[in-house]
Design a protein around this motif. Structure first.
Motif, PDB file in Angstrom:
ATOM      1  N   UNK A  20      36.250 -18.558   2.778  1.00 22.09           N
ATOM      2  CA  UNK A  20      36.162 -17.389   1.910  1.00 22.09           C
ATOM      3  C   UNK A  20      37.182 -17.401   0.792  1.00 22.09           C
ATOM      4  N   UNK A  21      37.625 -18.578   0.377  1.00 19.35           N
ATOM      5  CA  UNK A  21      38.613 -18.696  -0.700  1.00 19.35           C
ATOM      6  C   UNK A  21      38.131 -18.047  -1.995  1.00 19.35           C
ATOM      7  N   UNK A  22      36.829 -17.990  -2.198  1.00 21.57           N
ATOM      8  CA  UNK A  22      36.278 -17.389  -3.417  1.00 21.57           C
ATOM      9  C   UNK A  22      36.679 -15.917  -3.535  1.00 21.57           C
ATOM     10  N   UNK A  23      36.805 -15.231  -2.405  1.00 21.91           N
ATOM     11  CA  UNK A  23      37.220 -13.824  -2.424  1.00 21.91           C
ATOM     12  C   UNK A  23      38.674 -13.699  -2.867  1.00 21.91           C
ATOM     13  N   UNK A  24      39.521 -14.604  -2.385  1.00 26.32           N
ATOM     14  CA  UNK A  24      40.931 -14.581  -2.777  1.00 26.32           C
ATOM     15  C   UNK A  24      41.087 -14.800  -4.276  1.00 26.32           C
ATOM     16  N   UNK A 161      23.131  -6.874  -5.688  1.00 25.26           N
ATOM     17  CA  UNK A 161      23.669  -8.039  -6.389  1.00 25.26           C
ATOM     18  C   UNK A 161      22.598  -9.114  -6.546  1.00 25.26           C
ATOM     19  N   UNK A 162      22.637  -9.796  -7.666  1.00 26.93           N
ATOM     20  CA  UNK A 162      21.647 -10.858  -7.919  1.00 26.93           C
ATOM     21  C   UNK A 162      22.287 -12.237  -7.985  1.00 26.93           C
ATOM     22  N   UNK A 163      23.624 -12.287  -7.969  1.00 33.61           N
ATOM     23  CA  UNK A 163      24.326 -13.568  -7.988  1.00 33.61           C
ATOM     24  C   UNK A 163      25.408 -13.564  -6.913  1.00 33.61           C
ATOM     25  N   UNK A 164      25.863 -14.733  -6.548  1.00 32.31           N
ATOM     26  CA  UNK A 164      26.959 -14.840  -5.589  1.00 32.31           C
ATOM     27  C   UNK A 164      28.202 -14.164  -6.170  1.00 32.31           C
ATOM     28  N   UNK A 165      28.425 -14.338  -7.456  1.00 37.17           N
ATOM     29  CA  UNK A 165      29.580 -13.720  -8.120  1.00 37.17           C
ATOM     30  C   UNK A 165      29.550 -12.197  -7.965  1.00 37.17           C
ATOM     31  N   UNK A 166      28.406 -11.577  -8.161  1.00 33.00           N
ATOM     32  CA  UNK A 166      28.288 -10.124  -7.998  1.00 33.00           C
ATOM     33  C   UNK A 166      28.523  -9.714  -6.547  1.00 33.00           C
ATOM     34  N   UNK A 171      32.671  -6.879  -2.861  1.00 35.78           N
ATOM     35  CA  UNK A 171      33.679  -6.731  -1.808  1.00 35.78           C
ATOM     36  C   UNK A 171      35.072  -6.575  -2.411  1.00 35.78           C
ATOM     37  N   UNK A 172      35.393  -7.374  -3.411  1.00 37.43           N
ATOM     38  CA  UNK A 172      36.712  -7.298  -4.037  1.00 37.43           C
ATOM     39  C   UNK A 172      36.946  -5.907  -4.629  1.00 37.43           C
TER      40      UNK A 172
END
Length: 193
Positions: A20-24, A161-166, A171-172
């Motif tokens: 889950x590094x993308x969240x950090x 959400x429609x993308x992983x980024x969204x 959550x962020x």
């Protein structure tokens, strides 16, 4: 802890070896506060693997005030005499949760969390593991009873959400709101204007 109407200014961020590094990284990029980061050895390994970062420390340094080594128990974050408004561990591995719940402060991440507990400062654990063992559930319950905010990484879907980024940003946004940074992306929030 920051006064009721006072915006937090300084936070510690721990990045552990859970997936889950993308969240950090999204949290660090979007958090407007002075952030002081600690990345565990395994946190760096996961950042290299999941985010394809050759040098996680150098990339993270772009989005924070200072990075401390997880092995440095003499760092300022190891002492309650140095004020921070909150600590967010994102993602929080179950091993880290176990150490914090047991009072083990053998790394800077776990020691800084222990400081938050003893000083009654806000501590947010973003758990990225599923399913959770009964042991971890008990530990989370004990920590919650001590005032820790347990936030399983479970992004809201009400805004479709429609993308992983969204999905990550959803959550962020929740984490930012919990530490006192308003994002304005609540469910039907416009109706409160």
């Amino acid at each position: 802890m920051a006064a009721m109407n006072e915006r937090p200014k300084r936070i510690a961020v721990g990045i552990t070896g859970s997936s889950g590094a993308v969240y950090a990284m999204d949290f660090l990029k979007r958090c407007p506060l002075d952030t002081f980061v600690i990345i565990s050895k395994w946190g760096k390994a996961v950042m290299k693997d999941e985010l394809a970062l050759a040098d996680p420390t150098a990339e993270t340094a772009k989005y924070c005030k200072k990075i401390f080594l997880d092995t440095d128990l003499t760092a300022p974050l190891a002492s309650g005499t140095n004020h921070i408004d909150a600590m967010v561990i994102i993602p929080a591995s179950t091993s880290t949760i176990g150490k914090i719940a047991s009072g083990i402060g053998d790394t800077l991440i776990t020691r800084a969390a222990a400081v938050c507990l003893k000083e009654r400062r806000k501590l947010v654990l973003c758990v990225r593991e599923t399913p959770l063992s009964t042991v971890t559930l008990r530990q989370c319950t004990e920590l919650s009873a001590d005032g820790v905010i347990i936030m399983p990484i479970s992004p809201p879907l009400y805004f479709v959400p429609t993308t992983v980024e969204e999905y990550v940003q959803g959550f962020v946004d929740k984490v930012l709101n919990v530490i006192g940074v308003e994002t304005g992306k609540g469910w039907r929030a416009e109706e409160l204007e």
